[in-house]
Design a protein around this motif. Structure first.
Motif: not given
Length: 104
Positions: A37, A96, A99-104
């Motif tokens: 973040q 991006q 962000e995808q890594q954070l969602r996982k």
């Protein structure tokens, strides 16, 4: 009865160790998420800075059109704009991905 107490004690110790592993994993994940973040915030600030620089370049390019000969005007400002756009696109792509890594 003593055997059951021993089995329960062993099971309790195993459960404590497993809980510690999960807690450690959660702490690591939380630290990584916080780091991602912070990185995303820095990248967003950099993108905003590049956008501002691009806007200044566009404005300067517009002002230079009447003063600078065509060959000079096309070579330097256009290269700067392309360079900034490439950096901006790369930063957006990286954000991006993060962000995808954070969602996982």
């Amino acid at each position: 009865m003593a055997e059951q107490i021993e089995q329960l004690t062993v099971a309790l110790n195993k459960a404590k160790k497993e809980a510690e592993k999960w807690q450690t994993g959660a702490e690591i994940y939380e630290a990584q998420a916080t780091e991602l973040q912070e990185t995303m915030q820095l990248m967003a600030q950099e993108i905003e800075k590049l956008r501002d620089e691009n806007e200044v370049l566009r404005q300067n390019q517009g002002q230079r059109q009447t003063v600078v000969p065509v060959k000079q005007r096309q070579s330097m400002p256009d290269q700067d704009i392309v360079h900034h756009r490439i950096i901006e696109d790369a930063l957006i792509s990286k954000i991006q991905q993060l962000e995808q890594q954070l969602r996982k």
